[in-house]
Design an enzyme around this catalytic site. Structure first.
Site, PDB file in Angstrom:
ATOM      1  N   TYR A  97    -113.316 -54.645  99.189  1.00  0.00           N
ATOM      2  CA  TYR A  97    -112.840 -53.112  98.736  1.00  0.00           C
ATOM      3  C   TYR A  97    -111.457 -53.177  99.083  1.00  0.00           C
ATOM      4  CZ  TYR A  97    -112.390 -48.373  97.662  1.00  0.00           C
ATOM      5  OH  TYR A  97    -112.056 -47.166  97.209  1.00  0.00           O
ATOM      6  N   ASP A 138    -114.742 -54.616  94.503  1.00  0.00           N
ATOM      7  CA  ASP A 138    -114.016 -53.870  93.664  1.00  0.00           C
ATOM      8  C   ASP A 138    -112.416 -54.178  94.143  1.00  0.00           C
ATOM      9  OD1 ASP A 138    -112.233 -51.974  92.628  1.00  0.00           O
ATOM     10  OD2 ASP A 138    -113.355 -50.151  93.476  1.00  0.00           O
TER      11      ASP A 138
END
Length: 252
Positions: A97, A138
């Site tokens: 992330y 992400d």
């Protein structure tokens, strides 16, 4: 993803491996027993120690990995719980992330440092394990103009700065492949994130900032790469790949 949406999707889809980002929780705070078919899965977490209820990643996997560990051996960058690695027999998986740089002045330098250390980490990981590596998560950046609806309006803004885009380019130059582009070419208007404001999802004014990057040597085993735009319950939607089942010794 909101709980009812997630439970329904997870129960029907039952992915072999599921990587989650921005979990904002620690393992003891979440009751996974409510998830359909959860008995099939092993759960692994990396939570933020810098700030509670912030960041964090998690992996649910039907195949037990040989080993798993958190972070990149960098105390400062690892404090936000952004990287989790699982080693399987034939490959390693890194769930990431990446930091957002929406506050450019405060967070872009942190993002630059994170990108640099992450690149070193994954390239060294490939060398040390002597097996291919998959990066999933992400990445908080649209790589090319085709990867967001309004590239000119967002030029040099957070998520589309030259610095952030360069960080992703360097991963591709290091031997990773953008699975979605490899399979789908220059297909347009394919996004994985939409701001909640101004009916962005309804009007498909989005960004493709979630990626699965596969090791170049895994290209022959990459069967499909997709974005599940119809899955609701979040400002993101799931992205994924189908790989040759022999990688996990899974039978049809």
């Amino acid at each position: 993803m909101r709980q009812p949406h997630f439970e329904g999707w997870f129960g029907s889809y039952q992915p072999e491996i599921l990587c989650l980002q921005e979990t904002k929780a620690e393992s003891h705070q979440v009751n996974l027993d409510k998830l359909p078919h959860i008995q099939k899965y092993h759960a692994f977490w990396n939570s933020s120690s810098a700030k509670k209820g912030y960041s964090g990643v998690m992996v649910l996997t039907q195949t037990q990995p040989h080993a798993h560990w958190s972070g990149m051996n960098n105390a400062l960058l690892d404090s936000e719980g952004r990287v989790l690695t699982l080693e399987y027999d034939k490959f390693a998986l890194v769930n990431v992330y990446k930091p957002s740089s929406n506050n450019l002045e405060k967070r872009l330098p942190f993002r630059q440092e994170f990108d640099s250390v992450f690149l070193s980490y994954v390239t060294e990981l490939k060398q040390q394990l002597k097996k291919p590596v998959v990066l999933c998560g992400d990445f908080n950046v649209a790589h090319e103009e085709i990867d967001l609806a309004r590239p000119f309006e967002n030029h040099e803004l957070g998520g589309f700065t030259t610095v952030e885009r360069s960080g992703l380019t360097k991963l591709l130059e290091a031997g990773f492949v953008d699975s979605f582009r490899h399979v789908n070419g220059k297909q347009e208007k394919c996004y994985s994130y939409w701001n909640y404001r101004n009916q962005c999802r309804l009007n498909n004014k989005g960004w493709r900032i979630d990626y699965v990057l596969v090791d170049k040597e895994m290209e022959p085993q990459l069967k499909d790469a997709f974005i599940l735009v119809d899955v609701m319950g979040s400002d993101h939607c799931p992205v994924g790949v189908s790989l040759d089942q022999s990688l996990l010794n899974v039978k049809d």
